[in-house]
Design an enzyme around this catalytic site. Structure first.
Site, PDB file in Angstrom:
ATOM      1  N   HIS A  36      27.557  41.387 -61.566  1.00 51.42           N
ATOM      2  CA  HIS A  36      26.218  41.186 -60.985  1.00 51.42           C
ATOM      3  C   HIS A  36      25.356  42.442 -61.131  1.00 51.42           C
ATOM      4  CE1 HIS A  36      26.673  37.121 -59.357  1.00 51.42           C
ATOM      5  NE2 HIS A  36      27.946  37.446 -59.180  1.00 51.42           N
ATOM      6  N   ASP A  38      24.244  43.182 -64.415  1.00 50.40           N
ATOM      7  CA  ASP A  38      23.463  43.047 -65.659  1.00 50.40           C
ATOM      8  C   ASP A  38      21.997  42.720 -65.392  1.00 50.40           C
ATOM      9  OD1 ASP A  38      24.065  40.361 -64.989  1.00 50.40           O
ATOM     10  OD2 ASP A  38      24.687  39.796 -67.027  1.00 50.40           O
ATOM     11  N   ALA A 124      35.647  28.702 -65.433  1.00 43.78           N
ATOM     12  CA  ALA A 124      36.667  29.689 -65.069  1.00 43.78           C
ATOM     13  C   ALA A 124      36.095  31.099 -65.048  1.00 43.78           C
ATOM     14  CB  ALA A 124      37.847  29.607 -66.037  1.00 43.78           C
ATOM     15  N   SER A 128      32.248  30.056 -71.000  1.00 43.17           N
ATOM     16  CA  SER A 128      32.299  29.008 -72.015  1.00 43.17           C
ATOM     17  C   SER A 128      30.882  28.629 -72.434  1.00 43.17           C
ATOM     18  CB  SER A 128      33.038  27.783 -71.486  1.00 43.17           C
ATOM     19  OG  SER A 128      32.500  27.372 -70.253  1.00 43.17           O
ATOM     20  N   SER A 129      29.942  28.640 -71.497  1.00 40.13           N
ATOM     21  CA  SER A 129      28.581  28.236 -71.852  1.00 40.13           C
ATOM     22  C   SER A 129      27.940  29.253 -72.805  1.00 40.13           C
ATOM     23  CB  SER A 129      27.718  28.013 -70.613  1.00 40.13           C
ATOM     24  OG  SER A 129      27.628  29.181 -69.848  1.00 40.13           O
ATOM     25  N   GLU A 161      20.073  29.406 -71.465  1.00 39.89           N
ATOM     26  CA  GLU A 161      20.744  29.232 -70.169  1.00 39.89           C
ATOM     27  C   GLU A 161      19.705  29.177 -69.041  1.00 39.89           C
ATOM     28  OE1 GLU A 161      24.390  29.727 -70.140  1.00 39.89           O
ATOM     29  OE2 GLU A 161      24.572  29.339 -67.997  1.00 39.89           O
ATOM     30  N   ASP A 173      27.113  38.061 -70.832  1.00 40.54           N
ATOM     31  CA  ASP A 173      28.041  37.112 -71.457  1.00 40.54           C
ATOM     32  C   ASP A 173      27.689  36.895 -72.928  1.00 40.54           C
ATOM     33  OD1 ASP A 173      28.772  36.989 -68.848  1.00 40.54           O
ATOM     34  OD2 ASP A 173      28.002  34.966 -68.495  1.00 40.54           O
TER      35      ASP A 173
HETATM   36  C1  GLA Z   1      27.569  35.279 -64.916  1.00 39.82           C
HETATM   37  C2  GLA Z   1      26.265  35.565 -65.625  1.00 39.82           C
HETATM   38  C3  GLA Z   1      26.199  37.007 -66.095  1.00 39.82           C
HETATM   39  C4  GLA Z   1      26.542  37.980 -64.977  1.00 39.82           C
HETATM   40  C5  GLA Z   1      27.808  37.544 -64.249  1.00 39.82           C
HETATM   41  C6  GLA Z   1      28.077  38.376 -63.027  1.00 39.82           C
HETATM   42  O1  GLA Z   1      28.647  35.372 -65.804  1.00 39.82           O
HETATM   43  O2  GLA Z   1      26.081  34.712 -66.720  1.00 39.82           O
HETATM   44  O3  GLA Z   1      24.931  37.289 -66.639  1.00 39.82           O
HETATM   45  O4  GLA Z   1      25.471  38.131 -64.100  1.00 39.82           O
HETATM   46  O5  GLA Z   1      27.758  36.181 -63.851  1.00 39.82           O
HETATM   47  O6  GLA Z   1      28.359  39.682 -63.382  1.00 39.82           O
END
Ligand code: GLA
Length: 395
Positions: A36, A38, A124, A128-129, A161, A173
Site C-alpha cells: 500500500h 505504491d 490470492a 492475476s488481473s 484496472e 503489480d
Molecule cells: C494491490 C494493488 C497494488 C498495491 C497492492 C498493495 O495489489 O493492485 O497497486 O497497491 O494492492 O500494496
C-alpha cells in the site's frame, strides 16, 4: 513457463480460429515488502514469479473481438472493436479495458482473437488481473506496432484496472509483471519510477506462499477507501507543509504535530505508510548485506502495521503469520498484496520448507477447518513472447 499449458492454449486457438497466433506469457508477482505504498509515491520490492498467464493472440481480420477464457471454458464476443465498453462478463473487462486504453491514446484497435489460461491463482493477492492486462497490452503493442515502452504498457494496464475493474490500484503489480528479471527482486520508487534490481537467491531462502483461501475483493471499496484516507492525510499536511505532495514526503513528526486535525483513523493509515517506506529501504540494505534474519524482521513489522494500523489483514492471515513465526527455519512472514484475504509470503530456509508447510497447514486445519494451499515460487523474467523452441520443450 508451463509448456503443456502453452501447447493447450495454442491448440485451442488454432482449433477455434484456424490460424497461427502469437504466444505470450505474463507472470503474476510476489511482493517482499512495501504494501500500500505504491499509490502513495513510495517504495515496493516485488518480483515476477513462475505462476503465469499464457495468451494466444492474433488479428481476426474483421471487426470482431473474440475472447476465450480457456480455464473457465467461456467465450466473449464483440462485433465491433471500435465500440468497446465495460461488459457484464467480469473477466472480459481486464482485456477490454486494455484495448480501450490503446484507443484512448489514439491507436485504432482492429478486431482480434485471444485465448488465455494460467496458473496464477485468482484472488490470492498474486496479481492475476495485472498478468492478464499486461499480457494483452504486450500482444497488442506488437500487433499495432505502437512501439510503446514497458512503462507505458504498465500504465495502460493500470488504467485498465482503474476504468474497467473499478480498482484505483497503484502501478506495482503491472510494473512487476512487465519488468521482472529472473533471480532478482526489483525495488521501484513509485514517485520517480526509478528502479533497481537486487539478486534474490531462492536456493538460500525459499519464497513460500500460503493461500488463506479467503477471497479478497479489491474492488470491495475497502482498497479505494484506504487510498482516499491517505489522500485526506496529505490534504491536511499540505495546509502546513505545502512541499508534501504525497505520503512519501511526510514524516512521523509532521503527522504527530497534526494528529488532531488528521483524526485517529487517517493518522494510523498515514503513519503506517511512512513507516513502511522506511522498512523497504532498510530491507534493501539487509538484502545487500545478505542478512535474511534482519530482512525477515522488517516483514514481521510490516505485517503488524498492516494488521493494526492499515487494517487490511484478517484473522486467517494473522493466524498464518503467527504460525509461521512459531515454525522452524522461517526468516520472515507477512500478508501480501491488497489484503482482506489472499496469501502470506514466507521466507523459509530450504531444508525446513517441508516442516514449515506441515506445521502451518496443521495449525490452519485445526483453527479454521481449512486445507492450506501453498506455493513455492521461483523468480522469473517479465512478460515476453513464447518462442517455438519453448513451446516444444517437453516438461
Ligand atoms: C494491490 C494493488 C497494488 C498495491 C497492492 C498493495 O495489489 O493492485 O497497486 O497497491 O494492492 O500494496
Amino acid at each position: 513457463m508451463s509448456a503443456p499449458l502453452a501447447q493447450a492454449v495454442h491448440a485451442a486457438f488454432q482449433q477455434r480460429f484456424g490460424y497461427a497466433p502469437l504466444l505470450v506469457r505474463a507472470p503474476g508477482r510476489v511482493n517482499l515488502i512495501g504494501e500500500h505504498t505504491d499509490y502513495n509515491g513510495g517504495f515496493v520490492l516485488p518480483a515476477a514469479v513462475d505462476k503465469e498467464m499464457v495468451f494466444a493472440v492474433g488479428l481476426s481480420g474483421s471487426t470482431w473481438i473474440r475472447l476465450v477464457a480457456y480455464d473457465l471454458n467461456e467465450t466473449f464476443e464483440l462485433a465491433n472493436a471500435a465500440e468497446i465498453s465495460p461488459s457484464a462478463t467480469h473477466w472480459a473487462n481486464y482485456l477490454l479495458g486494455v484495448a480501450a486504453q490503446f484507443q484512448l491514446r489514439g491507436h485504432a484497435v482492429p478486431g482480434f482473437d485471444c485465448v488465455f489460461a494460467g496458473t496464477v491463482p485468482m484472488g490470492a493477492g498474486m496479481s492475476s488481473s495485472a498478468a492478464v492486462e499486461c499480457g494483452l497490452a504486450f500482444a497488442l503493442n506488437h500487433f499495432l506496432k505502437t512501439g510503446l515502452d514497458k512503462l507505458e504498457l504498465a500504465r495502460i494496464a493500470q488504467f485498465a484496472e482503474h476504468t474497467y475493474a473499478g480498482v484505483q490500484c497503484g502501478i506495482m503489480d503491472q510494473f512487476a509483471s512487465l519488468y521482472g528479471r529472473a533471480g532478482h527482486v526489483v525495488r521501484l520508487d513509485c514517485r520517480s519510477l526509478d528502479y533497481a534490481y537486487f539478486p534474490f537467491d531462492t536456493t538460500a531462502s525459499r519464497i513460500v506462499l500460503c493461500n488463506s483461501g479467503v477471497k479478497h475483493s479489491l474492488a470491495s471499496t475497502a482498497y479505494n477507501t484506504r487510498r482516499q484516507e491517505c489522500e485526506r492525510g496529505v490534504a491536511v499536511l499540505q495546509r502546513n507543509h505545502p512541499e508534501v505532495a504525497s505520503l512519501r514526503d511526510a514524516t512521523l513528526e509532521q503527522l504527530d504535530a497534526h494528529r488532531d486535525e488528521l483524526g485517529p483513523v487517517v493518522f494510523r493509515r498515514c503513519a503506517y505508510v511512512v513507516q513502511e517506506n522506511a522498512r523497504v529501504e532498510a530491507a534493501c540494505r539487509h538484502l545487500e548485506a545478505n542478512d535474511l534474519a534482519a530482512f525477515g524482521q522488517e516483514m514481521y513489522a510490516s505485517h503488524a502495521g498492516l494488521r493494526d494500523d492499515y487494517e487490511v489483514s484478517c484473522v486467517e492471515l494473522d493466524a498464518l503469520v503467527a504460525a509461521a513465526q512459531a515454525a522452524p527455519g522461517v526468516f520472515g512472514s507477512r500478508m501480501m498484496g491488497g489484503g482482506f484475504g489472499g496469501c502470506t509470503i514466507n521466507l523459509v530456509a530450504p531444508d525446513q520448507v517441508d516442516a514449515f508447510i506441515a506445521s502451518v497447514s496443521k495449525v490452519y486445519q485445526e483453527k479454521f477447518g481449512l486445507k492450506l494451499e501453498t506455493y513455492q515460487t521461483t523468480i522469473v523474467a517479465g512478460v515476453g513472447v513464447i518462442s517455438s523452441e519453448q513451446l516444444t520443450v517437453s516438461s
